[in-house]
Write an enzyme that holds these catalytic residues in place. Sequence first.
Site, mmCIF file in Angstrom:
data_model
loop_
_atom_site.group_PDB
_atom_site.id
_atom_site.type_symbol
_atom_site.label_atom_id
_atom_site.label_comp_id
_atom_site.label_asym_id
_atom_site.label_seq_id
_atom_site.Cartn_x
_atom_site.Cartn_y
_atom_site.Cartn_z
ATOM 1 N N TYR A 156 0.846 -1.203 0.000
ATOM 2 C CA TYR A 156 0.000 0.000 0.000
ATOM 3 C C TYR A 156 0.879 1.250 0.000
ATOM 4 C CZ TYR A 156 -4.142 2.768 1.274
ATOM 5 O OH TYR A 156 -5.178 3.669 1.292
ATOM 6 N N LYS A 160 0.936 4.279 -2.669
ATOM 7 C CA LYS A 160 0.451 5.613 -2.284
ATOM 8 C C LYS A 160 1.574 6.645 -2.323
ATOM 9 C CE LYS A 160 -3.875 4.620 -1.880
ATOM 10 N NZ LYS A 160 -4.864 5.229 -2.791
HETATM 11 P P1 NAD Z 1 -13.958 1.344 -0.491
HETATM 12 O O1 NAD Z 1 -13.500 -0.065 -0.626
HETATM 13 O O2 NAD Z 1 -15.087 1.632 0.432
HETATM 14 O O3 NAD Z 1 -14.314 1.940 -1.931
HETATM 15 C C1 NAD Z 1 -13.471 1.740 -3.024
HETATM 16 C C2 NAD Z 1 -14.307 1.423 -4.268
HETATM 17 O O4 NAD Z 1 -13.386 1.277 -5.355
HETATM 18 C C3 NAD Z 1 -15.077 0.110 -4.151
HETATM 19 O O5 NAD Z 1 -16.458 0.290 -4.470
HETATM 20 C C4 NAD Z 1 -14.385 -0.817 -5.147
HETATM 21 O O6 NAD Z 1 -15.286 -1.701 -5.801
HETATM 22 C C5 NAD Z 1 -13.782 0.179 -6.143
HETATM 23 N N1 NAD Z 1 -12.624 -0.384 -6.795
HETATM 24 C C6 NAD Z 1 -11.555 -1.028 -6.231
HETATM 25 N N2 NAD Z 1 -10.714 -1.436 -7.165
HETATM 26 C C7 NAD Z 1 -11.220 -1.053 -8.362
HETATM 27 C C8 NAD Z 1 -10.799 -1.203 -9.691
HETATM 28 N N3 NAD Z 1 -9.683 -1.881 -10.000
HETATM 29 N N4 NAD Z 1 -11.564 -0.676 -10.677
HETATM 30 C C9 NAD Z 1 -12.716 -0.040 -10.388
HETATM 31 N N5 NAD Z 1 -13.179 0.125 -9.138
HETATM 32 C C10 NAD Z 1 -12.443 -0.384 -8.140
HETATM 33 O O7 NAD Z 1 -12.654 2.145 -0.077
HETATM 34 P P2 NAD Z 1 -12.366 3.677 0.329
HETATM 35 O O8 NAD Z 1 -11.816 3.653 1.698
HETATM 36 O O9 NAD Z 1 -13.509 4.552 0.004
HETATM 37 O O10 NAD Z 1 -11.132 3.945 -0.645
HETATM 38 C C11 NAD Z 1 -11.097 4.999 -1.602
HETATM 39 C C12 NAD Z 1 -9.680 5.504 -1.686
HETATM 40 O O11 NAD Z 1 -9.318 6.091 -0.444
HETATM 41 C C13 NAD Z 1 -8.637 4.426 -1.973
HETATM 42 O O12 NAD Z 1 -7.698 4.900 -2.906
HETATM 43 C C14 NAD Z 1 -7.986 4.218 -0.627
HETATM 44 O O13 NAD Z 1 -6.660 3.742 -0.748
HETATM 45 C C15 NAD Z 1 -8.041 5.612 -0.051
HETATM 46 N N6 NAD Z 1 -7.901 5.695 1.405
HETATM 47 C C16 NAD Z 1 -8.841 5.175 2.240
HETATM 48 C C17 NAD Z 1 -8.655 5.277 3.622
HETATM 49 C C18 NAD Z 1 -9.674 4.721 4.603
HETATM 50 O O14 NAD Z 1 -9.418 4.744 5.825
HETATM 51 N N7 NAD Z 1 -10.828 4.233 4.173
HETATM 52 C C19 NAD Z 1 -7.522 5.910 4.141
HETATM 53 C C20 NAD Z 1 -6.572 6.414 3.257
HETATM 54 C C21 NAD Z 1 -6.777 6.316 1.896
#
Ligand code: NAD
Length: 280
Positions: A156, A160
Site C-alpha cells: 500500500y 500511495k
Molecule cells: P472502499 O473499498 O469503500 O471503496 C473503493 C471502491 O473502489 C469500491 O467500491 C471498489 O469496488 C472500487 N474499486 C476497487 N478497485 C477497483 C478497480 N480496480 N476498478 C474499479 N473500481 C475499483 O474504499 P475507500 O476507503 O472509500 O477507498 C477509496 C480511496 O481512499 C482508496 O484509494 C484508498 O486507498 C483511499 N484511502 C482510504 C482510507 C480509509 O481509511 N478508508 C484511508 C486512506 C486512503
Amino acid sequence: MDQFKDKVAVVTGAGSGIGRALARRAAREGMRVAAVDQHAGRLQALQDEIEQCGGVLMPASFDVSDAQAFGAFADRCCDALGTPDLLFNNAGILRVGETWTHDLAQWQTMLSVNILGVVNGVNVFVPRMLEKSTPSHVVNTGSVGSLVAAPGMAQYTATKMAVRGITECLANDLAAREAPIGVSLLCPGPVLTSISDDLMGIEAASEVVEAKDHMMAGQPDFMTPDDVAEVVFAGIRAERFWLFTHPFGQYLSDETARLVAGENPAYREVTFDQAAAAST
Ligand code: NAD
C-alpha cells in the site's frame, strides 16, 4: 475552480466509501457525474439515489487498471456528458502483510489498480481538459501512507507514495504550462469505508454499509466519507494541493526533523493533531 453547477465530475471507486461520498457531493453541487466502479450493483444503487434527487449519473463498470476500458469510457463520458471539469482518481485497494509475503501476482494487482488506475485517468482526461482550457481540477487519492511507511504496509505504501509523486509532478507540469487546472492529493486518515472488508473476510456486497452502521463507527479518529467530501470540496475551492482529512503537522515535522538529522527509520504510530470530528 469554485463553480461546480452544471459542470461534469468523473469519480472512480464511486460505488463505496470516499468515492461514493464524492459522487453524491458532486451531484448535490449540481454536477453531472460519471461514476466508475468494478461493482455494477453498487453503481446502480448510487444512480437510483442520485436520479431520485433529480441529478444525472452515468454509471460505468470496469477495472480502472484496464487502459483500453478506461479509454473507451472517456470517449463515452465526453460524448454523453462533456469533458470533465473535476476528475477524482480515487479507486484503490488495500493489502497488508510483511514485505516479503506478497507474491509477484499480488504486487502486480496492487500496482496496477492503485498506481496505473490513477495514470489511466490522468492519461485519458488531462489532455482533453487541457484542450478545453477552462478552470478544472484533478484530485488523486493518496493516503497518510503517501507520507509515512508503516510496518505491514509495503504494498500500500509503495503505491500511495507513487501516487504522491505522480500527483506532485502533474501539478508541476500543469503549472509550467500555466494551465487552468488545479491539482490536489487527498491524504485521508482512517475513514469508515469498506476498504478493509476483504481483509476481514467480508464478501463484497452490492449494498455497501453506511458509515453509521460501520463496525468502527464511534472509534476515535475515524471520519465519515461525507466529512471527507466536505474537506475535498473546500480544498478544491481554496486551490489547496494537500488535502489532509486528519491534520498531523506535529507528527510530520517531528519525523522530518529525524530524517534531516539522518536518523535510521523507526516507525512511530501516527498521531493526529486533534481527534477527527466523528459525525456518526
Ligand atoms: P472502499 O473499498 O469503500 O471503496 C473503493 C471502491 O473502489 C469500491 O467500491 C471498489 O469496488 C472500487 N474499486 C476497487 N478497485 C477497483 C478497480 N480496480 N476498478 C474499479 N473500481 C475499483 O474504499 P475507500 O476507503 O472509500 O477507498 C477509496 C480511496 O481512499 C482508496 O484509494 C484508498 O486507498 C483511499 N484511502 C482510504 C482510507 C480509509 O481509511 N478508508 C484511508 C486512506 C486512503
